[in-house]
Design a protein around this motif. Structure first.
Motif, mmCIF file in Angstrom:
data_model
loop_
_atom_site.group_PDB
_atom_site.id
_atom_site.type_symbol
_atom_site.label_atom_id
_atom_site.label_comp_id
_atom_site.label_asym_id
_atom_site.label_seq_id
_atom_site.Cartn_x
_atom_site.Cartn_y
_atom_site.Cartn_z
ATOM 1 N N ARG A 73 11.157 9.856 32.707
ATOM 2 C CA ARG A 73 9.797 10.398 32.625
ATOM 3 C C ARG A 73 8.792 9.404 33.207
ATOM 4 N N ALA A 74 7.798 9.924 33.934
ATOM 5 C CA ALA A 74 6.759 9.064 34.493
ATOM 6 C C ALA A 74 5.441 9.823 34.529
ATOM 7 N N ALA A 75 4.351 9.078 34.546
ATOM 8 C CA ALA A 75 3.025 9.704 34.568
ATOM 9 C C ALA A 75 2.841 10.574 35.799
ATOM 10 N N LEU A 76 3.442 10.134 36.921
ATOM 11 C CA LEU A 76 3.315 10.874 38.166
ATOM 12 C C LEU A 76 4.641 10.809 38.916
ATOM 13 N N VAL A 77 5.155 11.956 39.323
ATOM 14 C CA VAL A 77 6.391 12.032 40.105
ATOM 15 C C VAL A 77 6.053 12.557 41.485
ATOM 16 N N LEU A 78 6.453 11.797 42.503
ATOM 17 C CA LEU A 78 6.226 12.195 43.900
ATOM 18 C C LEU A 78 7.579 12.477 44.544
ATOM 19 N N PRO A 79 7.991 13.733 44.625
ATOM 20 C CA PRO A 79 9.308 14.031 45.203
ATOM 21 C C PRO A 79 9.410 13.714 46.691
ATOM 22 N N GLY A 86 25.257 11.951 36.269
ATOM 23 C CA GLY A 86 26.151 11.163 37.104
ATOM 24 C C GLY A 86 25.378 10.511 38.228
ATOM 25 N N GLU A 87 25.798 10.759 39.474
ATOM 26 C CA GLU A 87 25.135 10.160 40.629
ATOM 27 C C GLU A 87 24.057 11.045 41.224
ATOM 28 N N LEU A 88 23.893 12.250 40.677
ATOM 29 C CA LEU A 88 23.030 13.229 41.329
ATOM 30 C C LEU A 88 21.824 13.620 40.487
ATOM 31 N N ILE A 89 20.823 14.162 41.168
ATOM 32 C CA ILE A 89 19.654 14.718 40.494
ATOM 33 C C ILE A 89 19.986 16.150 40.077
ATOM 34 N N ALA A 90 19.907 16.407 38.773
ATOM 35 C CA ALA A 90 20.234 17.733 38.254
ATOM 36 C C ALA A 90 19.007 18.638 38.196
ATOM 37 N N ALA A 93 15.479 15.580 45.530
ATOM 38 C CA ALA A 93 15.830 16.997 45.577
ATOM 39 C C ALA A 93 17.008 17.252 44.648
ATOM 40 N N VAL A 94 17.014 18.411 44.031
ATOM 41 C CA VAL A 94 18.120 18.791 43.156
ATOM 42 C C VAL A 94 19.415 18.815 43.962
ATOM 43 N N GLY A 95 20.441 18.154 43.445
ATOM 44 C CA GLY A 95 21.715 18.064 44.141
ATOM 45 C C GLY A 95 21.839 16.843 45.020
ATOM 46 N N GLY A 96 20.718 16.139 45.243
ATOM 47 C CA GLY A 96 20.744 14.931 46.060
ATOM 48 C C GLY A 96 21.111 13.714 45.230
ATOM 49 N N ARG A 97 21.459 12.637 45.917
ATOM 50 C CA ARG A 97 21.813 11.402 45.224
ATOM 51 C C ARG A 97 20.596 10.856 44.485
ATOM 52 N N ALA A 98 20.832 10.387 43.279
ATOM 53 C CA ALA A 98 19.740 9.894 42.429
ATOM 54 C C ALA A 98 19.402 8.461 42.793
ATOM 55 N N ASP A 99 18.701 8.293 43.910
ATOM 56 C CA ASP A 99 18.179 7.006 44.355
ATOM 57 C C ASP A 99 16.660 7.078 44.254
#
Length: 261
Positions: free
Chosen positions: A6-12, A31-35, A194-200
């Motif tokens: 969680r963050a005050a502001l998320v910039l995708p 896991g390694e991905l953004i759900a 992006a959903v399904g992308g690597r969580a970096d």
């Protein structure tokens, strides 16, 4: 395990000037991905058992690309703390090993000798590992080559950072560990969330206090979790942008690899 950041502001997608940002947003990692990503209230309601990492007034964005990896890892030397010479990269510290001319360094009877003393493949690899670790402290999740030394290639591969070819216009250019020290925010970020992308991704200290953030929401007519339009200024050093040297956390393939203490 599911983890909710969680963050005050998320910039995708900071590189897209038309992309909205999410006030009181969150990124759900599996896991390694953004759900999932979106308003914190919606995601926590849908996933009440997810582990929570709350970054407070932080700004959550895609991780950064350091375009100076070739110089930083193959020519500069990253000191071991036990050497007591600081932790800043030593320019030309590995010059002799890399075969450069015109830089400080010589070849002695025991092998290549640079400004920091004898250097060999093992010391070159150790320097690269320290350099990569320090990059994580600036929100870097990708680094540009090319990487010609075997020890450096191994260090990059094992680090988990994404290795990319050299950046156009910056082949072998000298630069800092922190891309935000010299590059605009939009030019420094690597990819988008992006959903399904690597969580970096990385979390930065922003210039927005809780009170200022509430003012932004009121002026825009938004509630927490709503999107701010592209007119909101998000740039390095701006009120809503990341502060130079202000990385709070770095996540690489879903793993928290750096957290400011």
């Amino acid at each position: 395990m599911l983890t909710l950041h969680r963050a005050a502001l998320v910039l995708p997608d900071p590189a897209d000037p038309t992309a909205p940002s999410i006030v009181d947003g969150a990124v759900l990692v599996h896991g390694e991905l953004i759900a999932a990503l979106g308003p914190y209230g919606e995601l926590t309601a849908a996933h009440p058992r997810a582990r929570l990492r709350d970054w407070g007034d932080g700004l959550l964005t895609p991780g950064l690309l350091n375009p100076y990896g070739h110089w930083l890892l193959e020519y500069a030397y990253h000191p071991d703390p036990r050497e007591e010479i600081g932790d800043a990269p030593v320019p030309g510290g590995l010059a002799a090993l890399s075969g450069l001319t015109g830089l400080t360094g010589s070849v002695g009877p025991v092998g290549p000798v640079g400004p920091v003393g004898p250097v060999d493949e093992a010391r070159c690899g150790a320097s690269a590992r320290r350099g990569l670790q320090r990059m994580l402290g600036f929100g870097v999740t990708a680094v540009a080559g090319p990487f010609e030394r075997a020890a450096v290639r191994t260090a990059v591969a094992r680090s988990g950072l994404t290795a990319l070819p050299g950046v156009d216009g910056l082949p072998g250019a000298e630069g800092p560990l922190d891309p935000l020290a010299v590059l605009p925010f939009a030019a420094a970020v690597q990819g988008r969330l992006a959903v399904g992308g690597r969580a970096d991704f990385a979390v930065f200290r922003s210039g927005v206090s809780a009170e200022a953030r509430d003012d932004v929401e009121v002026e825009a007519g938004d509630e927490a979790g709503d999107e701010l339009g592209p007119e909101a200024e998000v740039e390095v050093g701006s009120e809503m942008g990341p502060q130079p040297g202000g990385c709070l956390a770095t996540v690489l393939a879903g793993r928290l690899v750096y957290r400011r203490r």
